[in-house]
Design an enzyme around this catalytic site. Structure first.
Site, PDB file in Angstrom:
ATOM      1  N   HIS A 154       0.889  -1.473  -0.503  1.00 22.66           N
ATOM      2  CA  HIS A 154       0.195   0.263   0.157  1.00 22.66           C
ATOM      3  C   HIS A 154       0.480   0.896   0.623  1.00 22.66           C
ATOM      4  O   HIS A 154       1.676   1.216   0.269  1.00 22.66           O
ATOM      5  CB  HIS A 154      -1.329   0.098   1.243  1.00 22.66           C
ATOM      6  CG  HIS A 154      -0.732  -0.647   2.601  1.00 22.66           C
ATOM      7  ND1 HIS A 154      -0.102   1.272   3.162  1.00 22.66           N
ATOM      8  CD2 HIS A 154       0.152  -1.100   3.142  1.00 22.66           C
ATOM      9  CE1 HIS A 154       1.490   0.765   4.003  1.00 22.66           C
ATOM     10  NE2 HIS A 154       1.129  -0.801   3.974  1.00 22.66           N
ATOM     11  N   ASP A 155       0.983   2.227  -0.666  1.00 24.23           N
ATOM     12  CA  ASP A 155       0.816   3.346  -1.009  1.00 24.23           C
ATOM     13  C   ASP A 155       2.622   3.628  -1.523  1.00 24.23           C
ATOM     14  O   ASP A 155       2.875   4.709  -1.024  1.00 24.23           O
ATOM     15  CB  ASP A 155       1.468   4.789   0.402  1.00 24.23           C
ATOM     16  CG  ASP A 155      -0.454   3.477   1.520  1.00 24.23           C
ATOM     17  OD1 ASP A 155      -1.092   4.400   0.301  1.00 24.23           O
ATOM     18  OD2 ASP A 155      -0.432   3.478   2.647  1.00 24.23           O
TER      19      ASP A 155
ATOM     20  N   GLY B 121       4.957  -1.157   3.062  1.00 28.85           N
ATOM     21  CA  GLY B 121       4.134   0.163   2.592  1.00 28.85           C
ATOM     22  C   GLY B 121       4.880   1.091   2.186  1.00 28.85           C
ATOM     23  O   GLY B 121       6.403   1.035   2.864  1.00 28.85           O
TER      24      GLY B 121
END
Length: 264
Positions: free
Chosen positions: A121-122, A139
């Protein structure tokens, strides 16, 4: 109409350009948008709020747009955005973003992403990168343009890899990897600069000389990071053709958190 295999399942709410190709047994969710020229192989799952640009080639058994592996995630409508002209090989997993990281996982254009790569994520991936097999990003990792990750490279969360940097096979990154630097080891250490890659991309002898001087300031002169930043900044006058390269390096180093530091 898009060329959709009879065994594929595409939600009626998904937005697919007319010449998108979807392989057998692939599942496409309702919030997915895929632009012209992109092909998706068999047995893929593309879900979540996922936008895929033009002329991508996504091979079989990929999972794109699944919820993040973050226990804080509570179902917010975060995104995965993939640009144009990317190759994504087998068994890759790209997750959507989280509210705490801006809500978007982003992949740029013309990236060559080999099998079993994970983008958590991200993450932010630039353009023209190469990820060899089993490269793994935790992440919030940022990867600059033209970076190359050797096979089985593992990157700790929030770490940044600068433009034109390179890791050897099985490297483990706990700190930021500055632009142009080649790193290897567990944990990774700086070994040289990516001179051959720069030559292949058309860097002139003057620009290569400036990168050599940056390497000397960072790794051979015994300077602190702040002293090295000042020394590198002065190179723009000695090598005016490399002013943009000098700025790239000093901006990257100045933005590195003190508690994380750079690969040394």
């Amino acid at each position: 109409m898009a060329r959709i295999h009879e065994t594929a399942r595409v939600d009626p709410a998904a937005e697919l350009d007319a010449d998108v190709e979807i392989g057998a047994y692939t599942l496409i969710g309702p919030n997915v948008r895929i632009a012209a020229g992109t092909s998706v192989g068999p047995h893929c799952v593309i879900e979540g709020h996922t936008t895929i640009g033009r002329d991508n080639r996504i091979f079989q058994f990929c999972s794109l747009g699944a919820v993040p592996q973050d226990k804080k995630y509570a179902g917010e409508p975060c995104e995965l955005i993939i640009g144009d002209g990317n190759t994504v090989r087998e068994f890759c997993t790209f997750n959507i973003g989280t509210p705490g990281g801006g809500g978007v996982t982003r992949v740029g254009d013309d990236n060559w992403i080999m099998a079993y790569v994970h983008l958590a994520h991200d993450c932010r991936v630039g353009n023209h990168t190469i990820f060899a097999n089993n490269s793994q990003l935790a992440g919030h990792v940022e990867v600059g343009d033209w970076a190359i990750l050797g096979g089985f490279t593992v990157v700790h969360q929030f770490v940044r890899l600068g433009a034109h940097s390179m890791t050897a096979m099985c490297s483990l990154l706990f700190a930021d990897l500055p632009p142009f630097v080649m790193a290897q080891g567990q944990p990774a250490r700086a070994r040289s600069m990516n001179f051959e890659g720069l030559r292949r991309r058309g860097f002139t002898p003057e620009r290569i000389a400036a990168v050599k001087a940056m390497h000397k300031a960072l790794y051979r002169d015994g300077l602190t990071l702040q002293e090295a930043i000042a020394e590198i900044g002065a190179l723009a006058q000695r090598y005016p053709e490399a002013a943009a390269d000098v700025s790239l390096m000093t901006s990257f180093l100045s933005a590195t958190p003190a508690e994380r530091g750079i690969v040394r």
